[in-house]
Design a protein around this motif. Structure first.
Motif, PDB file in Angstrom:
ATOM      1  N   ASP A   1      42.369  23.934  13.046  1.00  0.00           N
ATOM      2  CA  ASP A   1      42.105  22.728  13.841  1.00  0.00           C
ATOM      3  C   ASP A   1      43.402  22.117  14.354  1.00  0.00           C
ATOM      4  O   ASP A   1      43.497  21.684  15.513  1.00  0.00           O
ATOM      5  N   GLU A   2      44.408  22.051  13.513  1.00  0.00           N
ATOM      6  CA  GLU A   2      45.692  21.478  13.918  1.00  0.00           C
ATOM      7  C   GLU A   2      46.332  22.292  15.035  1.00  0.00           C
ATOM      8  O   GLU A   2      46.881  21.731  15.995  1.00  0.00           O
ATOM      9  N   GLN A   3      46.255  23.598  14.938  1.00  0.00           N
ATOM     10  CA  GLN A   3      46.838  24.446  15.973  1.00  0.00           C
ATOM     11  C   GLN A   3      46.090  24.303  17.295  1.00  0.00           C
ATOM     12  O   GLN A   3      46.706  24.275  18.379  1.00  0.00           O
ATOM     13  N   LEU A   4      44.759  24.215  17.228  1.00  0.00           N
ATOM     14  CA  LEU A   4      43.979  24.025  18.450  1.00  0.00           C
ATOM     15  C   LEU A   4      44.293  22.686  19.105  1.00  0.00           C
ATOM     16  O   LEU A   4      44.384  22.587  20.323  1.00  0.00           O
ATOM     17  N   ASP A   5      44.467  21.651  18.284  1.00  0.00           N
ATOM     18  CA  ASP A   5      44.816  20.330  18.826  1.00  0.00           C
ATOM     19  C   ASP A   5      46.150  20.385  19.562  1.00  0.00           C
ATOM     20  O   ASP A   5      46.318  19.781  20.629  1.00  0.00           O
ATOM     21  N   LYS A   6      47.110  21.105  19.005  1.00  0.00           N
ATOM     22  CA  LYS A   6      48.423  21.222  19.648  1.00  0.00           C
ATOM     23  C   LYS A   6      48.322  21.941  20.983  1.00  0.00           C
ATOM     24  O   LYS A   6      48.979  21.571  21.960  1.00  0.00           O
ATOM     25  N   LEU A   7      47.488  22.969  21.032  1.00  0.00           N
ATOM     26  CA  LEU A   7      47.315  23.698  22.288  1.00  0.00           C
ATOM     27  C   LEU A   7      46.695  22.819  23.365  1.00  0.00           C
ATOM     28  O   LEU A   7      47.057  22.891  24.534  1.00  0.00           O
TER      29      LEU A   7
END
Length: 245
Positions: free
Chosen positions: A215-221
Motif C-alpha cells: 500500500d505504501e509503495q502504491l501511494d508513492k507511485l
C-alpha cells in the motif's frame, strides 16, 4: 536471510523445517539438529548420560512407539567440513543411509563414525522398547551403514542445507528436477513453504505487514503521478486469497 542465494542454511531454519514436518501419529521421525550436535560434543564414556537426557526430550516428540517407526531423519552438521548431510535410519531394514551432496575421501570416514555413534545413542535411548518389542540381539549399532547412490551432488559450496531440507521433505526426490537444487528459486520455494505452513503462528502478522508495504509503495507511485498508475485514489479492497499467496 540465510535463504538468500549463496548463503549458508543455519540450524534455526532447518529446525523450523523439522518442526513443521513432524506430524502426530506419523511413522516418520524427524530429529532436530541438536541431537547429532550433542552426540558430536560428547565423549564416548558419556553417551549413556546424553541418551538419558535425549530420552526425556523426545518423550513427547513422537507419538508412536519404536515398533511403528518407519524412518528416522537426523540432520548432521560436519564441523570439520562445514557441511550439512542427512542420516536416514530404516529400522525395518536394519539399515542406515547417509545422504550426502558433497562426499569426499577427506570426510567420508568421519561421517561413518558419526553415524555409528548416533546408533549407539539410539540404543541407549530406546533400550526399554528394544528389549520388550524386538528379537534378542536387535540393536541399532548392528545396522548396516551405507552411502546411498540416490543423493544428488551439489555444484557449489553453499547449497548443502538446501539439499538436506529437500530430502527431509521428499526423500525419494520425486518432486524435484535434476537441476532444481542449484537454483535461487528453490530457496524461495523453501522460504514460502515455511512461511505459509499452517503451524506458522506469525503468518497473519507477516501478511498484514506485506500488505502495508505494498500500500505504501502504491501511494508513492500515485503521488509521483506514475504514468502506469491511474490518477485517482486507490480503492482499498479486502485482500484476496490469491493476493495473500
Amino acid at each position: 536471510m540465510c535463504l538468500r542465494p549463496e548463503e549458508w542454511i543455519n540450524d534455526g531454519v532447518l529446525n523450523a523445517h523439522v518442526y513443521y514436518l513432524q506430524e502426530k501419529g506419523s511413522g516418520n521421525w524427524y530429529f532436530p539438529t541438536y541431537m547429532a550436535e550433542q552426540v558430536q560434543n560428547t565423549r564416548d564414556g558419556q553417551l549413556f548420560e546424553l541418551a538419558v537426557k535425549l530420552r526425556r526430550e523426545n518423550t513427547n516428540r513422537f507419538t508412536v512407539g519404536l515398533k511403528k517407526c518407519e524412518k528416522m531423519f537426523i540432520p548432521v552438521f560436519d564441523r570439520i567440513g562445514s557441511h550439512w548431510y542427512l542420516i536416514v535410519v530404516l529400522p525395518s531394514d536394519t539399515k542406515v543411509e547417509i545422504w550426502d551432496s558433497l562426499p569426499g575421501p577427506k570426510y567420508n570416514a568421519g561421517r561413518y563414525q558419526q553415524a555409528e555413534r548416533i546408533m549407539k545413542v539410539l540404543d541407549h535411548i530406546y533400550n526399554e522398547e528394544i528389549v520388550n518389542y524386538f528379537e534378542k540381539g536387535w540393536q541399532f549399532a548392528k545396522f548396516n551403514i551405507v552411502r546411498t547412490d540416490k543423493a544428488r551432488r551439489q555444484v557449489n559450496g553453499c547449497d548443502c542445507g538446501v539439499f538436506v531440507m529437500n530430502w527431509l521433505q521428499d526423500i525419494e526426490c520425486r518432486s524435484h528436477g535434476s537441476n532444481k537444487f542449484q537454483h535461487a528459486s528453490e530457496r524461495v520455494r523453501i522460504a514460502l513453504s515455511l512461511l505459509k505452513n499452517p503451524r506458522n503462528r506469525r503468518l497473519k502478522e507477516v501478511r498484514e505487514s506485506a500488505r502495508r508495504v505494498v500500500d505504501e509503495q502504491l501511494d508513492k507511485l500515485v503521488e509521483q503521478k506514475d504514468p502506469f498508475i491511474p490518477h485517482h485514489p486507490i480503492a482499498r479492497k479486502p485482500i484476496t486469497r490469491s493476493q495473500a499467496k
